[in-house]
Design an enzyme around this catalytic site. Structure first.
Site, PDB file in Angstrom:
ATOM      1  N   HIS A 267      33.542  44.648  35.917  1.00  0.00           N
ATOM      2  CA  HIS A 267      32.692  44.255  37.050  1.00  0.00           C
ATOM      3  C   HIS A 267      32.836  45.251  38.210  1.00  0.00           C
ATOM      4  O   HIS A 267      31.845  45.808  38.696  1.00  0.00           O
ATOM      5  CB  HIS A 267      33.111  42.848  37.503  1.00  0.00           C
ATOM      6  CG  HIS A 267      32.344  42.312  38.666  1.00  0.00           C
ATOM      7  ND1 HIS A 267      31.274  41.459  38.536  1.00  0.00           N
ATOM      8  CD2 HIS A 267      32.503  42.488  40.000  1.00  0.00           C
ATOM      9  CE1 HIS A 267      30.799  41.145  39.733  1.00  0.00           C
ATOM     10  NE2 HIS A 267      31.531  41.756  40.647  1.00  0.00           N
ATOM     11  N   GLU A 268      34.071  45.497  38.619  1.00  0.00           N
ATOM     12  CA  GLU A 268      34.289  46.443  39.731  1.00  0.00           C
ATOM     13  C   GLU A 268      33.842  47.841  39.322  1.00  0.00           C
ATOM     14  O   GLU A 268      33.326  48.602  40.139  1.00  0.00           O
ATOM     15  CB  GLU A 268      35.755  46.446  40.179  1.00  0.00           C
ATOM     16  CG  GLU A 268      36.299  45.099  40.684  1.00  0.00           C
ATOM     17  CD  GLU A 268      35.451  44.434  41.766  1.00  0.00           C
ATOM     18  OE1 GLU A 268      34.805  45.163  42.550  1.00  0.00           O
ATOM     19  OE2 GLU A 268      35.425  43.181  41.811  1.00  0.00           O
ATOM     20  N   HIS A 271      30.218  48.168  40.109  1.00  0.00           N
ATOM     21  CA  HIS A 271      30.029  48.453  41.543  1.00  0.00           C
ATOM     22  C   HIS A 271      30.336  49.922  41.838  1.00  0.00           C
ATOM     23  O   HIS A 271      29.613  50.601  42.566  1.00  0.00           O
ATOM     24  CB  HIS A 271      30.984  47.594  42.383  1.00  0.00           C
ATOM     25  CG  HIS A 271      30.541  46.174  42.595  1.00  0.00           C
ATOM     26  ND1 HIS A 271      29.320  45.853  43.135  1.00  0.00           N
ATOM     27  CD2 HIS A 271      31.179  44.984  42.377  1.00  0.00           C
ATOM     28  CE1 HIS A 271      29.224  44.519  43.231  1.00  0.00           C
ATOM     29  NE2 HIS A 271      30.333  43.972  42.775  1.00  0.00           N
ATOM     30  N   GLU A 297      25.310  43.851  43.228  1.00  0.00           N
ATOM     31  CA  GLU A 297      25.823  42.874  42.273  1.00  0.00           C
ATOM     32  C   GLU A 297      25.134  43.024  40.918  1.00  0.00           C
ATOM     33  O   GLU A 297      25.732  42.749  39.878  1.00  0.00           O
ATOM     34  CB  GLU A 297      25.639  41.466  42.850  1.00  0.00           C
ATOM     35  CG  GLU A 297      26.471  40.400  42.195  1.00  0.00           C
ATOM     36  CD  GLU A 297      27.966  40.473  42.511  1.00  0.00           C
ATOM     37  OE1 GLU A 297      28.364  41.229  43.434  1.00  0.00           O
ATOM     38  OE2 GLU A 297      28.738  39.779  41.811  1.00  0.00           O
TER      39      GLU A 297
END
Lengths: 503, 503
Positions: A267-268, A271, A297
């Site tokens: 997830h990070e 980003h 997101e």
């Protein structure tokens, strides 16, 4: 005597003013990163003071009359190209918005945020919403005042939504969350009627160092440039960027929960890939900044869910995972593993929710925020409304406030309008990923061979390089040919869970 | 109408201006720390730009006319107490000095430093001093200009010395280095006439993680507060402080050299204890800052040498060390270990020199710097002078420039007058430690039992809390009753080496 400056000289002057401000803000981000990773505990007070000083300096620089004058001179100047014009227009918009806030309001909000955060901490400790309610009442009064300061059309909440997702309105979100309710409720019911998949093997002991290395390997394979970033440990995982050549992620490792680190890492990473893909030559300027929280997101969730929770992804990685953790996964088939990591199970805590029920958590917060802003939900009823909504949509009973209305930090910070961007992110992700699948030949096949190069290239061509040049809505239309459609997420979810829950 | 402000209000205004400047400078220190420890390589360029911006902001703040006016109003004000008056006097001194530099000179120096540093890097790569010489010539011309800007009495070099060690002069240093020459040369000869002690067991493999843990343990035992600091790895060990509650050290670990980490760790620990001992309530003000480089170095060297290379110190720690590294030290007695860590051996490289020959390295640099400043040594003769001096005082032949005149970074940075503070540090350390031994009952015994509490308490009472309230010279007289005397170091060295080399 000074001659009048050429447009090019003026634009250069604008750039250097903005880069100076960015330098100060990015330095604050370094201090913030250090605070969450390495700051010794006694250093916190002086660090707070140092951040306040820098924040004051950044504010002074960004409210200088000379900057406003320069922006107005350059606004709509025909000698500037489209990118330059967009930068000027957006900077002027930011500048004017910033100038709207009276100093007294800023001071009052700063105090209220501080009080409200401490009240929230206290209320959590006592597990008692009523301790938080007075501070929240004050905060909401201020946020209403802010909507008047900022101005809005339609619902006052629009003014706040706009801060995180330019152009988002209650009209748009009402429609989307109506879809969530009407389409995801039956899907959830269908899943709940099927036998539950097991996931206990994900909760065995997974060695810390092996998890750390796995996370780093995944980041590298995704294309995250570790010469322009790094990973550290923090209590809550986050991504921070000081410029496109220094974008850092953090993770946390729970030795008794395999999923905790793995998907937060991916997830990070999503980003971070966005931040690393922003144009470095636009450093400090709007077109060098992420366009919205929803699009940000979308990048994290596309990687986390559409890629990282897909069967294709694990077709490639699972054998390695079994080798790393034979004691836990040696006897678990890929299919069982895939089912486990996609288990749907209504629960109390947003941050622990699965990919499907997550959106009910957001919908509930959206409805509450809207109601708090237009006064249809009184602050003192909040706990009751919260618990009722959880019962109604997720069929769970909220046992106490810490697991209920006090679970998120956002309201204590005055962040109203932020939550919806989480759902928007998932829905944009589904629409983008479907588009990529259509446009990139052999994408699924590449992913099932651990090759993300073509996906990243697609993102680097279609999403990352524009910064704020396009709003999220414009970007979505440009990339997918349509405005945001919930149907992409629904199609994705229906297909996925049909496979997992076997119907 | 504004009423005139009271002295107390004005002093508070002064404090808050100074703290704001300190916040910016300390933030730069955080950026610097990050640069040496964790910065990803591609982040270097933007980091440089961010540092330049903050440096510009700090400069603007510290040259504001309003600050100068305020300082002049408060100067010698009878309503202020002695500490406040000292702060004002020192800030005004700093302010006026800063204002002396013409902007054109600052810009020229900044360019010259940049050029000179790159020329030094290039010259080192090519192992050829002549590549560095032109940039050094320019740098020295600028440093001479700086002595005129700053003003001085006696030798022009005094102006530069004063930047690092307030009040230091060539008169004082000539005398000290005359002592070094006349007293340490015979001592060195005496040692060289004795059989050399062996130290090969220090150069075996010492596990990285065990070394790291040992270093941390030693820091803790010295009294370094790890809740107000931390240790990280960097290429060159250093100490940096963002405020007395956040003082960080770094170390490096060579698995094939036990000494590398150990004494650098204790050395940096000594620096860090000084910084942690500065008065936090004087944050941002002169009396909250270290008084001089010489006194700073006295703290690192007192711990590194007077404590950390003493027999008493290892009486306590050696058994543990043997347990940690039985493969290397199991059969080495405490006495042999103690001899090995104090081996005297003339060598080419300053940073690798032992406690005794070190001062010849400094003396040589001192004489050269003085000669460069008064023109008695031409830049083009430097390599020749260097090699001659090394032959004469240390009886070593310099094989090439990298191991000779190009070994230190200092001149490429324009740091002239810095080197002498290293020797001053050792000599202050000997004088302070001898005084502590007299004043603290049972100090040697405490050290031989691993208890440094009484030593730290003595330092925290006599050295650390004053900041710049006393100059190094005043501090030395206050603490020891005398100005700096070389004889303390000589006594210490003679006694120590008599024990080690057995005469």
């Amino acid at each position: 005597m000074t001659g009048s400056k050429s447009t090019a000289e003026q634009y250069t002057g604008y750039q250097s003013k903005m880069q100076k401000i960015a330098d100060v803000r990015n330095t604050m981000a370094v201090l913030g990163w250090d605070q969450e990773t390495y700051l010794p505990e006694k250093g916190a007070a002086f660090r707070g003071q140092q951040l306040t000083t820098l924040s004051g300096i950044a504010h002074e620089l960004f409210t200088e009359d000379a900057l406003g004058d320069l922006l107005r001179q350059l606004h709509h100047h025909k000698d500037l190209d489209a990118l330059q014009q967009k930068n000027i227009a957006l900077s002027l918009e930011d500048y004017d918005k910033n100038k709207k806030y009276p100093a007294s309001f800023v001071a009052e909000m700063s105090n209220a945020t501080n009080e409200s955060y401490h009240a929230w901490i206290k209320a959590r400790k006592a597990n008692d919403y009523s301790i938080f309610a007075p501070a929240l009442t004050k905060m909401i009064a201020l946020k209403k005042q802010e909507t008047t300061i900022l101005g809005y059309e339609g619902h006052p909440y629009n003014a706040l939504l706009n801060e995180y997702e330019k152009g988002a309105t209650t009209t748009m979100l009402d429609k989307i969350f109506e879809d969530v309710k009407s389409a995801l409720s039956p899907l959830l019911a269908k899943i709940e009627a099927r036998p539950q998949v097991e996931k206990d093997f994900l909760l065995k002991r997974y060695d810390r160092d092996k998890q750390w290395q796995l996370g780093l390997d995944l980041l590298k394979e995704m294309g995250y440039d570790l010469q322009a970033g790094r990973q550290d440990i923090s209590e809550h995982p986050f991504t921070t960027s000081f410029n496109p050549h220094d974008v850092r992620v953090t993770t946390r490792i729970d030795e008794n929960d395999f999923g905790n680190m793995t998907w937060s890492c991916i997830h990070e990473g999503g980003h971070a890939l966005y931040e690393q893909g922003l144009p470095a030559e636009q450093y400090g300027l709007p077109c060098g900044e992420a366009t919205s929280l929803g699009i940000h997101e979308s990048q994290s969730r596309l990687w986390e869910n559409n890629v990282g929770r897909s069967l294709n992804f694990w077709k490639f990685h699972y054998a390695r995972l079994q080798q790393l953790f034979p004691e836990n996964l040696g006897n678990v088939s890929l299919e069982r593993f895939y089912q486990a990591i996609n288990q749907v199970q209504p629960s109390l805590i947003r941050t622990e929710a699965d990919e499907l029920t997550y959106h009910f958590h957001i919908m509930i917060r959206y409805e509450i925020e809207k109601g708090l802003m237009d006064g249809s939900i009184p602050v003192n009823d909040l706990q009751h409304v919260w618990n009722e909504h959880y019962r109604k949509y997720l069929h769970v009973t909220v046992p106490d406030d810490v697991q209920g209305v006090l679970q998120d930090i956002h309201w204590s910070h005055g962040s109203f309008g932020y939550f919806p961007t989480y759902s928007l992110g998932s829905f944009y992700a589904a629409q983008f990923f479907t588009t990529a699948q259509k446009q990139v030949p052999g994408l699924d096949d590449a992913i099932s061979h651990g090759n993300y190069h073509s996906l990243l290239e697609w993102l680097r061509t279609n999403i990352h390089p524009f910064g704020r040049f396009y709003t999220s809505n414009e970007l979505c239309k440009k990339v997918t040919g349509q405005e945001l459609q919930f149907s992409y997420f629904l199609d994705y979810a229906e297909k996925k869970y049909a496979g997992i829950y076997n119907w």
